[in-house]
Design an enzyme around this catalytic site. Structure first.
Site, mmCIF file in Angstrom:
data_model
loop_
_atom_site.group_PDB
_atom_site.id
_atom_site.type_symbol
_atom_site.label_atom_id
_atom_site.label_comp_id
_atom_site.label_asym_id
_atom_site.label_seq_id
_atom_site.Cartn_x
_atom_site.Cartn_y
_atom_site.Cartn_z
ATOM 1 N N ASP A 149 0.818 -1.208 0.000
ATOM 2 C CA ASP A 149 0.000 0.000 0.000
ATOM 3 C C ASP A 149 0.857 1.266 0.000
ATOM 4 O O ASP A 149 0.727 2.129 0.871
ATOM 5 C CB ASP A 149 -0.923 -0.022 1.214
ATOM 6 C CG ASP A 149 -1.999 1.056 1.118
ATOM 7 O OD1 ASP A 149 -2.352 1.438 -0.007
ATOM 8 O OD2 ASP A 149 -2.458 1.515 2.181
ATOM 9 N N GLU B 67 3.610 -7.876 7.490
ATOM 10 C CA GLU B 67 2.341 -8.385 6.959
ATOM 11 C C GLU B 67 2.540 -9.455 5.881
ATOM 12 O O GLU B 67 1.885 -9.426 4.838
ATOM 13 C CB GLU B 67 1.476 -7.233 6.433
ATOM 14 C CG GLU B 67 1.075 -6.255 7.528
ATOM 15 C CD GLU B 67 0.068 -5.207 7.072
ATOM 16 O OE1 GLU B 67 -0.211 -5.140 5.864
ATOM 17 O OE2 GLU B 67 -0.440 -4.463 7.928
ATOM 18 N N TYR C 138 -6.469 -2.477 13.110
ATOM 19 C CA TYR C 138 -7.326 -1.384 12.665
ATOM 20 C C TYR C 138 -8.771 -1.615 13.090
ATOM 21 O O TYR C 138 -9.687 -1.416 12.305
ATOM 22 C CB TYR C 138 -7.216 -1.220 11.149
ATOM 23 C CG TYR C 138 -5.870 -0.693 10.708
ATOM 24 C CD1 TYR C 138 -5.603 0.669 10.736
ATOM 25 C CD2 TYR C 138 -4.873 -1.559 10.276
ATOM 26 C CE1 TYR C 138 -4.374 1.164 10.332
ATOM 27 C CE2 TYR C 138 -3.634 -1.078 9.875
ATOM 28 C CZ TYR C 138 -3.388 0.282 9.910
ATOM 29 O OH TYR C 138 -2.167 0.773 9.516
ATOM 30 N N GLU D 177 1.075 -0.451 14.001
ATOM 31 C CA GLU D 177 0.157 0.348 13.185
ATOM 32 C C GLU D 177 -1.226 0.338 13.817
ATOM 33 O O GLU D 177 -1.731 -0.718 14.201
ATOM 34 C CB GLU D 177 0.043 -0.189 11.751
ATOM 35 C CG GLU D 177 1.291 -0.034 10.904
ATOM 36 C CD GLU D 177 1.089 -0.540 9.481
ATOM 37 O OE1 GLU D 177 -0.089 -0.580 9.022
ATOM 38 O OE2 GLU D 177 2.083 -0.902 8.827
#
Length: 582
Positions: free
Chosen positions: A164, A407, A460, A496
């Site tokens: 990303d 990730e 998230y 994150e």
């Protein structure tokens, strides 16, 4: 090899500025003889990505050719001449005067070639660099990944990179031409530990030597030194020793003091042949129980994941951007960052050393997929990049930990041995720092985290999950953190968490994409993370908005930045400042 330095024995010339440039749309420039003379009427700036300098290059992901001429001073004829590129994305080939010198794979670490034998002293020398920026599944990080191998998003985005952030092409870091004597200091490795109030500095120095004489090693401003006699024609000389600094001044964010290790190569008559000064800090970093200790004191990391990304420059290094970013990090009260998702520039790390910013250095292994575990090709490539990163950065006191992947697919059996091999390889190169990898899904099925010194997770809740339901997202985060520690029993860092906010969008009550929602989510979740006795840090994603590939979930850029892409604060920046500067 050591970062180029201008000393009494070494010359240094910057080749930054304007280069001739040609886009090789069919990747056949070598067949057409472009390495013997580039036919181009276009100039381009170096260092900077090519994509934002010309509109027609924004979505150009093939091969770009760079060329410029340089005259070498006559007095360099008795020296070795080298060319260093700080980073070029992705596969680079260097020619000098039409003759191929070498090739380097990888977009985020430097490459250095000796070019002495190719140089002419009676005319300008043509330097040609071809940069292949094609997006492929076996590159690090990968692209054009088959959808059945994807474990998270990025389906159908343009361009088709499997991560990303935008896959900028070009020469993104400085290009330096430098000289060394025929006998020269090749590398310096320092590591430090504490003995009471004294610092112990272990040094390992590698030289290429053709003279008889002495190598002198000293720490400026102290009485610590060692000497080693040298015999002529020792091809590879390695000197190891320990220097002691009494009442050492310890490097830390509050006092980022740097010592200077001076290495001198002297001939039998006492004349200096080569000199290099390596800055370093005396400090220790360890994991002890559930704590991260810097110089024996518990440390909680506050800060961000961030990107080398700025308008027009793309991933190009510029001192003004570094100055602005470090100023904002200090303004907001951050003490640390992670170099997500690749090693950052030498210039960034030198600045972090001086400013006391703590850094987790990360590899470009984001988006590992199942096919990468088949055979040894990707493992060998990964280990080579780890070696390049550690060798380049090992002397930086700012780097307090290594992150070997972000990730990846750590939920298949093959990942177990693969990630264990990466950990073992990194630890064999540097056992003075803790090592981690970063997980983005529930840890129950993760087979790799158990091998690492601390657990890093990206979460998230309240954004990609429980979207718009912030109370529920906070409850899930609280429970999942406890579950993570229960399963793994290691310190946990949240590398994150955060939400997108379009600058200037305000909604009451807070809703997705508003500055209010980002601010409330970030601050509430930070306080949950900080309240846990086993957490060692919380990095908000991200420091500033950054460019990505086109996808329906991104409005031109990823807007999770606490600052806009041009570094203006959103509401969350002011709220975090209140939390972090209490």
């Amino acid at each position: 090899m050591l970062y180029p330095q201008l000393t009494a024995s070494r010359m240094l010339i910057s080749l930054d500025g304007f280069w001739q440039f040609a886009a090789d749309h069919h990747n056949d420039g070598e067949e057409q003889g472009w390495h013997t003379g580039l036919q181009s009427d276009r100039e381009i700036a170096v260092p900077a990505s090519w994509n934002e300098q010309y509109q027609d290059l924004m979505y150009f992901f093939e091969t770009g050719w760079y060329e410029r001429e340089v005259e070498i001073p006559q007095h360099a004829q008795s020296e070795k001449i080298w060319l260093r590129v700080g980073a070029a994305n992705y596969l680079s080939t260097l020619w000098v005067n039409g003759i191929e010198v070498g090739q380097h794979e990888g977009g985020h670490l430097p490459f250095v070639f000796e070019i002495t034998e190719f140089i002419k002293f009676d005319r300008p020398n043509r330097i040609t660099i071809r940069v292949d920026a094609r997006i492929m599944p076996d590159r690090l990080p990968p692209g054009a990944v088959p959808e059945d191998e994807m474990i998270i998003g990025f389906k159908g985005q343009y361009p088709s990179n499997y991560y990303d952030f935008f896959p900028y092409g070009g020469i993104n870091r400085p290009v330096l031409l430098f000289t060394t004597p025929d006998s020269y200091i090749q590398n310096i490795h320092t590591s430090t530990k504490l003995s009471g109030s004294d610092g112990e500095v272990n040094v390992r120095i590698t030289m290429k030597n053709k003279i008889s004489g002495t190598c002198r090693v000293s720490i400026r401003g102290t009485d610590s030194s060692l000497n080693r006699k040298l015999t002529a024609n020792e091809a590879d000389v390695e000197i190891e020793g320990c220097l002691r600094v009494s009442q050492a001044r310890l490097w830390c964010p509050e006092d980022p003091f740097l010592y200077e290790l001076e290495v001198q190569l002297m001939d039998d008559q006492g004349a200096m042949v080569d000199q290099y000064v390596q800055k370093f800090g005396i400090r220790t970093v360890v994991i002890e129980g559930t704590k991260l200790l810097l110089n024996g004191k518990p440390l909680f990391l506050t800060g961000f994941g961030m990107h080398e990304d700025f308008p027009v420059l793309g991933k190009g290094v510029h001192p003004a951007v570094l100055t602005k970013d470090f100023n904002l990090l200090d303004w907001i009260g951050a003490n640390s960052i992670r170099t997500s998702h690749y090693p950052y520039s030498d210039e960034f790390l030198h600045y972090a050393d001086r400013k006391g910013l703590l850094v987790i250095g990360e590899t470009p292994f984001v988006g590992f997929v199942r096919s990468h575990y088949q055979g040894n090709a990707i493992r060998d490539k990964a280990q080579r990049v780890i070696t390049e990163m550690v060798e380049r950065d090992i002397n930086h006191p700012c780097i307090i930990a290594w992150s070997l992947a972000n990730e990846g697919d750590t939920f298949v059996p093959e990942a177990d041995a693969f990630y264990k091999s990466l950990y073992d390889h990194a630890k064999s190169l540097d056992d003075s720092r803790p090592i981690t990898i970063i997980n983005c899904l529930d840890v129950e099925e993760d087979v790799a985290l158990k091998h690492y010194d601390f657990v890093s997770i990206n979460r998230y809740y309240g954004w990609y999950e429980q979207a718009g339901r912030l109370d529920e997202g906070c409850r899930v985060l609280d429970a999942k953190l406890d579950r993570c520690y229960e399963l793994l029993g290691k310190p946990v860092m949240i590398t994150e968490f955060g939400a997108d906010a379009v600058a200037g969008v305000h909604v009451d009550p807070p809703e997705l994409f508003s500055e209010e929602y980002q601010a409330e989510m970030t601050c509430r979740q930070y306080e949950i993370i900080r309240s846990k006795p086993y957490t060692i840090g919380a990095h908000v994603w991200s420091f500033a908005d950054f460019k990505t590939s086109q996808t329906p979930s991104r409005v031109v850029v990823n807007r999770k930045g606490i600052f806009t892409r041009d570094r203006q604060p959103k509401l969350a920046a002011h709220k975090l400042k209140e939390l972090w500067k209490q």
